[in-house]
Design an enzyme around this catalytic site. Structure first.
Site, PDB file in Angstrom:
ATOM      1  N   HIS A  74       0.823  -1.201   0.000  1.00 24.15           N
ATOM      2  CA  HIS A  74       0.000   0.000   0.000  1.00 24.15           C
ATOM      3  C   HIS A  74       0.865   1.262   0.000  1.00 24.15           C
ATOM      4  CE1 HIS A  74      -2.220   3.108   2.418  1.00 24.15           C
ATOM      5  NE2 HIS A  74      -3.096   2.904   1.449  1.00 24.15           N
ATOM      6  N   GLU A 121       2.160   1.842  -3.391  1.00 24.86           N
ATOM      7  CA  GLU A 121       1.106   2.400  -4.243  1.00 24.86           C
ATOM      8  C   GLU A 121       1.072   3.928  -4.084  1.00 24.86           C
ATOM      9  OE1 GLU A 121      -2.834   3.972  -3.508  1.00 24.86           O
ATOM     10  OE2 GLU A 121      -3.079   1.895  -2.850  1.00 24.86           O
ATOM     11  N   HIS A 122       1.090   4.406  -2.833  1.00 23.40           N
ATOM     12  CA  HIS A 122       1.097   5.857  -2.608  1.00 23.40           C
ATOM     13  C   HIS A 122       2.316   6.505  -3.266  1.00 23.40           C
ATOM     14  CE1 HIS A 122      -1.812   7.188   0.681  1.00 23.40           C
ATOM     15  NE2 HIS A 122      -2.214   5.977   0.350  1.00 23.40           N
ATOM     16  N   GLU A 180      -4.491   7.835   7.318  1.00 23.88           N
ATOM     17  CA  GLU A 180      -5.354   6.841   6.665  1.00 23.88           C
ATOM     18  C   GLU A 180      -5.557   5.649   7.614  1.00 23.88           C
ATOM     19  OE1 GLU A 180      -3.858   5.589   2.857  1.00 23.88           O
ATOM     20  OE2 GLU A 180      -5.690   4.500   2.354  1.00 23.88           O
TER      21      GLU A 180
END
Lengths: 425, 428
Positions: B71, B74-75, B146
């Site tokens: 993740h 991905e960012h 997040e």
């Protein structure tokens, strides 16, 4: 493609979007009444009660079995807020006749079923069945109570309530738990009768085979309502805002939710395309001023975004931040809004906002549900506007109009949902 | 049209998909939709949050990396050396995003104009990693928020807690974004390492759905794809016992009423493979018969006030994991679990009523056909099916042909009481 709108009875119209691209047929019937504290719950329970059963399938499980036989057709209930109005809607969706495995006319059967559910629901001595009413009361009350589960949505709703206190806009679309508890099979039957007699009705039919049959069925249904006298749509939103109200509430959360509520005042508010573009530029995209600065530059949050509801003239900006950073985030948000007011944005930034907004409008028509919602959202407008028209209007907006729109918003409420540990956690 | 394409058409709906493998190694699928204004493109890697231990090409010792790294990657891919991807998309108007799942990462956009330019941006930025100490550190604040947001979400907590209860060792039990602690260990070197291992074009797929022609996609691919070494990466098999780790997990949070997830674990002996379309269809029909809105169970639970309209049943499946899920709000989740068990036993004993089976099968078929309307849904499913080894649109034909025998076989082999766990989020 411009859909055809036809009046089928006073205060009732059908919008036919006949399109063979989709694998499904979809019919929405929406009933509009003013959103008021005292009537909201009795109205809100109606679509849920109506979608439970029909005279031919008098129990929930019988009806669901029938819908499964119609290839998993769905009948769903929704309650929307459209400006100062409450829209009770029932939607039927099924696969289009072309895909039925045994050549059935699924759409026709579904339209008939939907009309029978709305205009001729299961009643006992002129009242809704007591057990059904109790079950839907419980579900509606639980729906209202569960609003605290989604913290971001909850915080946004609280901010709207504070910003628009005393106005129809602030009333919960489902009403209140107390008013739900007080409903009876008789009071709900009265509300149903009142809805059929007085609501403005909007039917949206999306069907490859054409909508004439569907229109006729609703015409017949509405024709059967005695003494129908639809209300005029003349509730006008207030265009003023008082002193800024700063409210902090506490809950066991680890991330604070900050919501700033603004109202658009004055004539600039009527320039809808300018507001839409201003919103995109400020906080409507991942290259907006708020995203670039509050998130990317300062790393304060995961989300910081703005949204504008033209029907209430309300601009909300929200972000999820650490409590100790809430003030920092608020200052930066106001600085970015101020930058738009001063015209301190580049041609490129405005151009990008336009492209994003245009892209967004042009994609609306590729899903039946978003297109139907697009038109339901125009229930109060004298004339409908297509997503393509909205896209074209955005392209014409000048920087001056954007600045004027930004200058016409006034901060009315600052709402913070904070953790329970105090300021310095 | 260029003759490199293989055409797959669904006989029931006429839906078509064109497939090829680009010389660089990237599989490409294009599903043109007549009359649609918009185009959805998704560039996916067969790499998700569960890939915290893997055998890189040629290595016989597993590499272990911190939870949440897929993740994080991905960012960070959204930032290249000279510009950010969002800034570049701003010039085309495309609406872009990305997501990381348990078993895949996807970069995507939807556009109505300038499709080829947007596709160039997508292919380019995903192939151009650029991580520095500073940029990696900066992201910790954003991802940290997040994660906090997820911690405050009772829906996520009740779901993740169920996975923790069901699984002893499988990394499905770790949250996709990782924890504040695990992400603090992520460095540019680790990101580059994972990137090199998983983001090779042989381990990825490009799917385009909507207003697009296969050859236009191919011409952009020819321009933008860089030759990629055929590195084979293997997911490390997980030693996951068939039994659940914990029977019941409870957490307190600010909610109006208890939220629950009731899960039944499926045993997947090799710990890696996915279920074929026919079995997924059978699982969905079984769930409809057992707990769908027409079922006696649903109506009994509703009438007794034990569930409300949030109740849902689902089969959740991926490499090495498979779980039957029942979720909703209830004043007494344990009682709901008891009722579900009772109904499973009743159907086992009495068999599935034929008319209920037929109706459930028709319903599943109708829903699979309806799902073809949404280009984003179609695109995401094509990616998932590709990585799981399922043919495009196989969900539609599987629904149309699922048999009572298949459903019965599943009922006999799954949903045992000893494989059940309950996760509850209680009001404070």
């Amino acid at each position: 493609m411009r859909p055809v709108q036809k009046t089928i009875s006073p205060g009732a119209s059908i919008l036919a979007i006949d399109d063979d691209r989709f694998k499904t047929a979809r019919i929405t019937a929406a009933f509009l009444l003013p959103l008021r504290e005292e009537t909201a719950s009795a109205n809100a329970i109606l679509p849920f009660l109506l979608r439970r059963s029909s005279v031919d399938y008098p129990s929930f499980s019988q009806l669901q079995r029938r819908l499964n036989q119609l290839y998993g057709a769905r009948i769903t209930a929704d309650v929307y807020r459209i400006g100062y109005y409450q829209a009770m809607s029932v939607t039927a969706t099924s696969i289009d006749n072309r895909f039925a495995l045994y050549g059935e006319d699924v759409t026709d059967k579904l339209a008939e079923l939907l009309c029978s559910m709305i205009f001729n629901p299961v009643m006992e001595n002129g009242r809704f069945p007591a057990a059904d009413t109790e079950q839907e009361k419980r579900c509606l009350a639980e729906l209202i109570k569960s609003e605290i589960n989604e913290k971001r949505l909850y915080a946004r709703r609280r901010c709207e309530q504070i910003l628009c206190e005393g106005e129809g806009y602030a009333v919960n679309r489902y009403g209140s738990i107390e008013n739900v508890d007080a409903l009876t099979p008789q009071s709900v039957a009265d509300a149903w009768k009142n809805m059929l007699e007085t609501a403005q009705v909007r039917i949206i039919s999306q069907c490859a085979a054409g909508s004439e049959k569907i229109a006729r069925q609703f015409e017949r249904g509405l024709g059967s309502v005695e003494g129908r006298a639809p209300i005029a749509l003349d509730e006008k939103p207030r265009r003023d805002v008082g002193e800024v109200r700063d409210v902090t509430e506490r809950m066991g959360v680890s991330q604070a939710k900050l919501v700033l509520g603004f109202k658009a005042v004055g004539e600039a508010r009527d320039d809808i395309p300018a507001f839409r573009l201003m919103n995109a530029l400020l906080g409507g995209t991942p290259h907006s001023l708020l995203f670039k600065n509050v998130r990317e530059k300062l790393s304060l949050c995961y989300y910081c975004a703005s949204s504008y509801d033209r029907l209430g003239g309300v601009l909300l900006i929200d972000s999820g931040v650490e409590q100790k950073n809430a003030k920092l985030a608020q200052d930066e948000i106001l600085r970015q809004l101020d930058a738009v007011c001063r015209g301190d944005f580049t041609e490129q930034e405005l151009e990008s906002a336009k492209k994003s907004a245009v892209n967004q409008y042009k994609t609306v028509g590729d899903l039946q549900s978003t297109l139907a919602n697009w038109y339901i959202g125009q229930s109060l407008d004298p004339e409908i506007s297509t997503p393509e028209q909205a896209a074209a209007e955005i392209l014409d907006v000048t920087p001056e109009r954007v600045i004027k729109a930004a200058r016409s918003v006034r901060l009315g409420a600052v709402y913070t949902l904070a953790g329970e540990g105090g300021e310095n956690e | 049209m260029n003759n490199v394409w293989r055409e797959i058409a669904d006989s029931q709906t006429g839906e078509k998909c064109f497939i090829t493998t680009h010389p660089t190694g990237l599989p490409i699928m294009v599903c043109p939709k007549k009359g649609y204004r918009s185009t959805y493109a998704v560039f996916g890697a067969n790499y998700g949050s569960i890939d915290t231990a893997f055998y890189a090409d040629g290595s016989d010792t597993p590499t272990e990396v911190p939870a949440g790294i897929a993740h994080y990657l991905e960012h960070k891919l959204f930032e290249n050396e000279d510009s950010g991807a969002f800034e570049r998309y701003a010039k085309t108007g495309a609406s872009a995003n990305a997501y990381t799942g348990f078993d895949r990462t996807a970069y995507l956009f939807t556009c109505t104009d300038k499709f080829e330019e947007s596709l160039e941006i997508l292919l380019d930025f995903v192939q151009s990693p650029y991580f520095t100490e500073e940029s990696v550190r900066k992201e910790q604040g954003i991802i940290g928020q997040e994660i906090q947001m997820g911690m405050d979400s009772p829906f996520r907590q009740v779901f993740y807690n169920l996975l923790k209860a069901l699984y002893h060792n499988h990394p499905i039990r770790i949250e996709i974004a990782g924890t504040l602690e695990s992400i603090s260990k992520i460095t540019p070197e680790l990101l580059y390492g994972c990137y090199k291992t998983f983001y090779n074009l042989h381990n990825m797929v490009l799917v385009v759905v909507g207003n697009a022609e296969p050859d236009s996609v191919l011409s952009v691919a020819d321009r933008c794809l860089k030759p990629s070494e055929d590195r084979r990466v293997k997911r490390a098999p997980v030693d996951e016992p068939p039994q659940v780790a914990e029977k019941r997990v409870v957490k307190k949070m600010p909610v109006s009423k208890p939220l629950f997830y009731i899960g039944f674990k499926n045993y997947i002996p090799d710990g890696i493979s996915c279920r074929p379309a026919a079995q997924l269809a059978a699982a969905n029909v079984l769930l409809e018969v057992l707990a769908g809105r027409a079922s006696p169970l649903y109506n009994r639970l509703m009438e007794s006030g034990l569930i409300n309209s949030t109740f849902d049943a689902d089969y959740f499946d991926g490499p090495g994991f498979g779980t039957w899920l029942f979720s909703g709000e209830s004043s007494d989740p344990d009682k709901v679990a008891g009722e579900i068990l009772q109904e499973i036993n009743r159907i086992r004993r009495e068999g599935i009523e034929s008319s209920a089976f037929d109706a459930a099968k028709k319903a599943l078929y109708g829903r699979q056909v309806a799902a073809l309307n949404d280009i984003e849904l179609v695109g995401d499913r094509l990616v998932a099916d590709y990585f799981s080894g399922r043919e495009p649109f196989s969900a539609v034909s599987a629904a149309a042909s699922v048999s009572e025998k298949q459903v019965r076989a599943l009922l006999d082999s799954c949903l045992g009481e000893d494989r059940m766990a309950v996760s509850i989020v209680m009001p404070e």
